[in-house]
Design a protein around this motif. Sequence first.
Motif, PDB file in Angstrom:
ATOM      1  N   GLN A 222      10.927   0.846 -15.198  1.00  0.00           N
ATOM      2  CA  GLN A 222      10.355  -0.270 -15.962  1.00  0.00           C
ATOM      3  C   GLN A 222       9.328  -1.049 -15.140  1.00  0.00           C
ATOM      4  OE1 GLN A 222      13.518  -2.752 -17.483  1.00  0.00           O
ATOM      5  NE2 GLN A 222      14.393  -1.043 -18.634  1.00  0.00           N
ATOM      6  N   PHE A 223       9.429  -0.969 -13.800  1.00  0.00           N
ATOM      7  CA  PHE A 223       8.433  -1.736 -13.027  1.00  0.00           C
ATOM      8  C   PHE A 223       7.594  -0.914 -12.074  1.00  0.00           C
ATOM      9  CE2 PHE A 223      11.873  -2.052  -9.932  1.00  0.00           C
ATOM     10  CZ  PHE A 223      11.230  -2.178  -8.699  1.00  0.00           C
ATOM     11  N   VAL A 224       7.927   0.371 -11.897  1.00  0.00           N
ATOM     12  CA  VAL A 224       7.105   1.177 -10.996  1.00  0.00           C
ATOM     13  C   VAL A 224       7.184   2.657 -11.380  1.00  0.00           C
ATOM     14  CG1 VAL A 224       8.852   1.626  -9.217  1.00  0.00           C
ATOM     15  CG2 VAL A 224       6.496   1.434  -8.552  1.00  0.00           C
ATOM     16  N   GLN A 225       6.092   3.391 -11.145  1.00  0.00           N
ATOM     17  CA  GLN A 225       6.091   4.843 -11.377  1.00  0.00           C
ATOM     18  C   GLN A 225       6.057   5.543 -10.022  1.00  0.00           C
ATOM     19  OE1 GLN A 225       6.401   6.526 -14.324  1.00  0.00           O
ATOM     20  NE2 GLN A 225       6.767   4.488 -15.167  1.00  0.00           N
ATOM     21  N   PRO A 226       7.167   6.124  -9.589  1.00  0.00           N
ATOM     22  CA  PRO A 226       7.145   6.819  -8.300  1.00  0.00           C
ATOM     23  C   PRO A 226       6.195   8.018  -8.357  1.00  0.00           C
ATOM     24  CG  PRO A 226       9.381   6.717  -9.221  1.00  0.00           C
ATOM     25  CD  PRO A 226       8.460   6.214 -10.268  1.00  0.00           C
ATOM     26  N   THR A 227       5.555   8.313  -7.201  1.00  0.00           N
ATOM     27  CA  THR A 227       4.651   9.473  -7.163  1.00  0.00           C
ATOM     28  C   THR A 227       5.394  10.743  -6.765  1.00  0.00           C
ATOM     29  OG1 THR A 227       4.057   8.908  -4.879  1.00  0.00           O
ATOM     30  CG2 THR A 227       2.614   8.068  -6.625  1.00  0.00           C
ATOM     31  N   HIS A 228       6.445  10.605  -5.959  1.00  0.00           N
ATOM     32  CA  HIS A 228       7.216  11.763  -5.486  1.00  0.00           C
ATOM     33  C   HIS A 228       8.696  11.398  -5.424  1.00  0.00           C
ATOM     34  CE1 HIS A 228       3.215  12.241  -3.691  1.00  0.00           C
ATOM     35  NE2 HIS A 228       3.442  13.540  -3.608  1.00  0.00           N
ATOM     36  N   ALA A 229       9.541  12.388  -5.727  1.00  0.00           N
ATOM     37  CA  ALA A 229      10.976  12.254  -5.442  1.00  0.00           C
ATOM     38  C   ALA A 229      11.354  13.504  -4.646  1.00  0.00           C
ATOM     39  CB  ALA A 229      11.777  12.165  -6.736  1.00  0.00           C
ATOM     40  N   ILE A 230      11.926  13.291  -3.480  1.00  0.00           N
ATOM     41  CA  ILE A 230      12.284  14.411  -2.609  1.00  0.00           C
ATOM     42  C   ILE A 230      13.797  14.475  -2.503  1.00  0.00           C
ATOM     43  CG2 ILE A 230      12.109  15.351  -0.265  1.00  0.00           C
ATOM     44  CD1 ILE A 230       9.483  13.716   0.005  1.00  0.00           C
ATOM     45  N   VAL A 231      14.368  15.645  -2.788  1.00  0.00           N
ATOM     46  CA  VAL A 231      15.810  15.814  -2.599  1.00  0.00           C
ATOM     47  C   VAL A 231      16.044  16.665  -1.358  1.00  0.00           C
ATOM     48  CG1 VAL A 231      17.942  16.812  -3.506  1.00  0.00           C
ATOM     49  CG2 VAL A 231      16.389  15.651  -5.039  1.00  0.00           C
ATOM     50  N   LEU A 232      16.808  16.125  -0.411  1.00  0.00           N
ATOM     51  CA  LEU A 232      17.198  16.896   0.776  1.00  0.00           C
ATOM     52  C   LEU A 232      18.523  17.555   0.436  1.00  0.00           C
ATOM     53  CD1 LEU A 232      16.410  14.092   3.365  1.00  0.00           C
ATOM     54  CD2 LEU A 232      15.067  16.155   2.978  1.00  0.00           C
ATOM     55  N   GLU A 233      18.550  18.879   0.455  1.00  0.00           N
ATOM     56  CA  GLU A 233      19.760  19.573   0.026  1.00  0.00           C
ATOM     57  C   GLU A 233      20.654  19.921   1.222  1.00  0.00           C
ATOM     58  OE1 GLU A 233      18.750  21.406  -4.143  1.00  0.00           O
ATOM     59  OE2 GLU A 233      17.783  22.566  -2.554  1.00  0.00           O
TER      60      GLU A 233
ATOM     61  N   HIS B 251       0.820  -1.226   0.000  1.00  0.00           N
ATOM     62  CA  HIS B 251       0.000   0.000   0.000  1.00  0.00           C
ATOM     63  C   HIS B 251       0.847   1.266   0.000  1.00  0.00           C
ATOM     64  CE1 HIS B 251      -3.350  -2.618   0.427  1.00  0.00           C
ATOM     65  NE2 HIS B 251      -2.756  -3.206   1.459  1.00  0.00           N
ATOM     66  N   GLY B 252       2.069   1.151  -0.496  1.00  0.00           N
ATOM     67  CA  GLY B 252       2.939   2.323  -0.602  1.00  0.00           C
ATOM     68  C   GLY B 252       4.248   2.115   0.130  1.00  0.00           C
ATOM     69  N   TRP B 253       5.210   2.955  -0.176  1.00  0.00           N
ATOM     70  CA  TRP B 253       6.544   2.808   0.415  1.00  0.00           C
ATOM     71  C   TRP B 253       7.344   4.090   0.240  1.00  0.00           C
ATOM     72  CZ3 TRP B 253       9.176   3.767  -3.978  1.00  0.00           C
ATOM     73  CH2 TRP B 253       8.682   3.260  -5.187  1.00  0.00           C
ATOM     74  N   ILE B 254       8.411   4.179   1.044  1.00  0.00           N
ATOM     75  CA  ILE B 254       9.376   5.274   0.921  1.00  0.00           C
ATOM     76  C   ILE B 254      10.725   4.608   0.677  1.00  0.00           C
ATOM     77  CG2 ILE B 254      10.466   7.220   2.109  1.00  0.00           C
ATOM     78  CD1 ILE B 254       7.946   7.246   3.940  1.00  0.00           C
ATOM     79  N   LEU B 255      11.369   4.970  -0.389  1.00  0.00           N
ATOM     80  CA  LEU B 255      12.632   4.317  -0.749  1.00  0.00           C
ATOM     81  C   LEU B 255      13.771   5.326  -0.672  1.00  0.00           C
ATOM     82  CD1 LEU B 255      14.222   1.924  -1.869  1.00  0.00           C
ATOM     83  CD2 LEU B 255      13.304   2.434  -4.133  1.00  0.00           C
ATOM     84  N   ASP B 256      14.741   5.036   0.191  1.00  0.00           N
ATOM     85  CA  ASP B 256      15.873   5.953   0.411  1.00  0.00           C
ATOM     86  C   ASP B 256      17.140   5.354  -0.211  1.00  0.00           C
ATOM     87  OD1 ASP B 256      18.363   6.405   1.855  1.00  0.00           O
ATOM     88  OD2 ASP B 256      17.434   5.898   3.749  1.00  0.00           O
ATOM     89  N   GLY B 257      17.754   6.113  -1.119  1.00  0.00           N
ATOM     90  CA  GLY B 257      19.049   5.682  -1.661  1.00  0.00           C
ATOM     91  C   GLY B 257      18.985   4.898  -2.956  1.00  0.00           C
ATOM     92  N   PHE B 258      17.862   4.869  -3.595  1.00  0.00           N
ATOM     93  CA  PHE B 258      17.731   4.203  -4.898  1.00  0.00           C
ATOM     94  C   PHE B 258      16.685   4.963  -5.699  1.00  0.00           C
ATOM     95  CE2 PHE B 258      16.304   1.317  -8.106  1.00  0.00           C
ATOM     96  CZ  PHE B 258      17.441   0.606  -8.467  1.00  0.00           C
ATOM     97  N   PRO B 259      16.920   5.322  -6.971  1.00  0.00           N
ATOM     98  CA  PRO B 259      18.130   5.089  -7.755  1.00  0.00           C
ATOM     99  C   PRO B 259      19.192   6.167  -7.525  1.00  0.00           C
ATOM    100  CG  PRO B 259      16.429   6.129  -9.117  1.00  0.00           C
ATOM    101  CD  PRO B 259      15.841   5.959  -7.756  1.00  0.00           C
ATOM    102  N   ARG B 260      20.465   5.812  -7.777  1.00  0.00           N
ATOM    103  CA  ARG B 260      21.570   6.757  -7.595  1.00  0.00           C
ATOM    104  C   ARG B 260      22.327   7.030  -8.871  1.00  0.00           C
ATOM    105  NH1 ARG B 260      24.085   6.420  -1.892  1.00  0.00           N
ATOM    106  NH2 ARG B 260      22.412   5.222  -1.044  1.00  0.00           N
ATOM    107  N   ILE B 261      21.877   6.456  -9.957  1.00  0.00           N
ATOM    108  CA  ILE B 261      22.566   6.622 -11.233  1.00  0.00           C
ATOM    109  C   ILE B 261      21.480   6.448 -12.301  1.00  0.00           C
ATOM    110  CG2 ILE B 261      23.289   4.180 -11.085  1.00  0.00           C
ATOM    111  CD1 ILE B 261      25.836   4.910 -12.589  1.00  0.00           C
ATOM    112  N   LEU B 262      21.651   7.131 -13.442  1.00  0.00           N
ATOM    113  CA  LEU B 262      20.563   7.129 -14.438  1.00  0.00           C
ATOM    114  C   LEU B 262      20.150   5.724 -14.856  1.00  0.00           C
ATOM    115  CD1 LEU B 262      21.530  10.215 -16.644  1.00  0.00           C
ATOM    116  CD2 LEU B 262      19.401   9.912 -15.336  1.00  0.00           C
ATOM    117  N   SER B 263      21.130   4.814 -14.995  1.00  0.00           N
ATOM    118  CA  SER B 263      20.787   3.454 -15.422  1.00  0.00           C
ATOM    119  C   SER B 263      19.851   2.785 -14.406  1.00  0.00           C
ATOM    120  CB  SER B 263      22.061   2.624 -15.626  1.00  0.00           C
ATOM    121  OG  SER B 263      22.898   2.733 -14.502  1.00  0.00           O
ATOM    122  N   GLN B 264      20.013   3.089 -13.111  1.00  0.00           N
ATOM    123  CA  GLN B 264      19.113   2.520 -12.103  1.00  0.00           C
ATOM    124  C   GLN B 264      17.727   3.141 -12.211  1.00  0.00           C
ATOM    125  OE1 GLN B 264      20.841   2.987  -8.189  1.00  0.00           O
ATOM    126  NE2 GLN B 264      22.478   1.507  -8.585  1.00  0.00           N
ATOM    127  N   ALA B 265      17.681   4.433 -12.540  1.00  0.00           N
ATOM    128  CA  ALA B 265      16.377   5.096 -12.696  1.00  0.00           C
ATOM    129  C   ALA B 265      15.596   4.430 -13.825  1.00  0.00           C
ATOM    130  CB  ALA B 265      16.573   6.586 -12.967  1.00  0.00           C
TER     131      ALA B 265
END
Length: 208
Positions: free
Chosen positions: A99-110, A80-94
């Motif tokens: 290919q298998f999921v559409q994230p709803t939000h990406a948050i960058v902590l500056e 029912h949802g998740w928060i993923l920290d530290g992935f993806p870190r390189i364009l190839s991982q993105a």
Amino acid sequence: MYKILIMGPQGSGKGTQAEILAKDLGIPAVSAGSLLREEITKGTELGRQVAADTESGRLVPDQIMIEIIKNRLNQPDAAHGWILDGFPRILSQAELLLQFVQPTHAIVLELSDEQSLERLAGRLQCAGCQKIYHEKKLMGKLLVCEVCGSELFKRSDDQPELICQRLAIYHQETEPVARKFEEMGILRRVDGSGTIEEAAAEVKKIFV
Ligand code: AP5
Ligand code: MG
């Protein structure tokens, strides 16, 4: 359903904020780095494959990472949802993730590199439940985790030269990933330089 990516340089508070947001939203926080460290601690075959990279601040190969992440996000608690920290870190991982999921939000902590170094020099983590602490706040009062009673340890990659190497990888490889999510219209940038509570309040505003 929230499918949230938390990004940011080393020590910007990805793990710290993911833990807080997970409680607020009632969904699990998944840390790519913690998944790797758990495999290493358990001494699995996978742990042996990733130990050298993880402990010396290099990126673990994409194919290994995507399998670990897919497997974790397919667990029932993440249905029912998740928060993923530290992935993806390189364009190839993105690309692999999309290919298998559409994230709803990406948050960058500056955060500046100087603050990263300062924060990581004093970080302590629980060997059991992975809760994150800082020496400055503990002031020698706590020797074991307040949640599960396990010992606190210093991460082997939290040494100044390895932190600098990890930051260089972040600037070179991960910042372009943030720009990709910006183009997709799902990126939010948050100032990570204030207190933990201030950053948490900014993150929370995204979800009201
Ligand atoms: P990972 O474990 O993800 O490490 P990282 O990206 O270097 O990030 P950190 O965990 O160091 O920082 P954080 O932002 O989570 O900060 P935290 O909340 O702890 O990855 C480790 C390694 O695994 C990588 O180097 C790589 O080898 C491998 N790996 C992982 N993902 C991979 C991938 N996708 N592909 C390939 N390889 C991968 O906070 C830090 C400290 O600051 C704590 O002490 C905390 O208490 C304190 N703090 C936090 N926020 C604040 C605040 N606002 N004010 C004051 N103190 C604060
Ligand atoms: Mg972390």
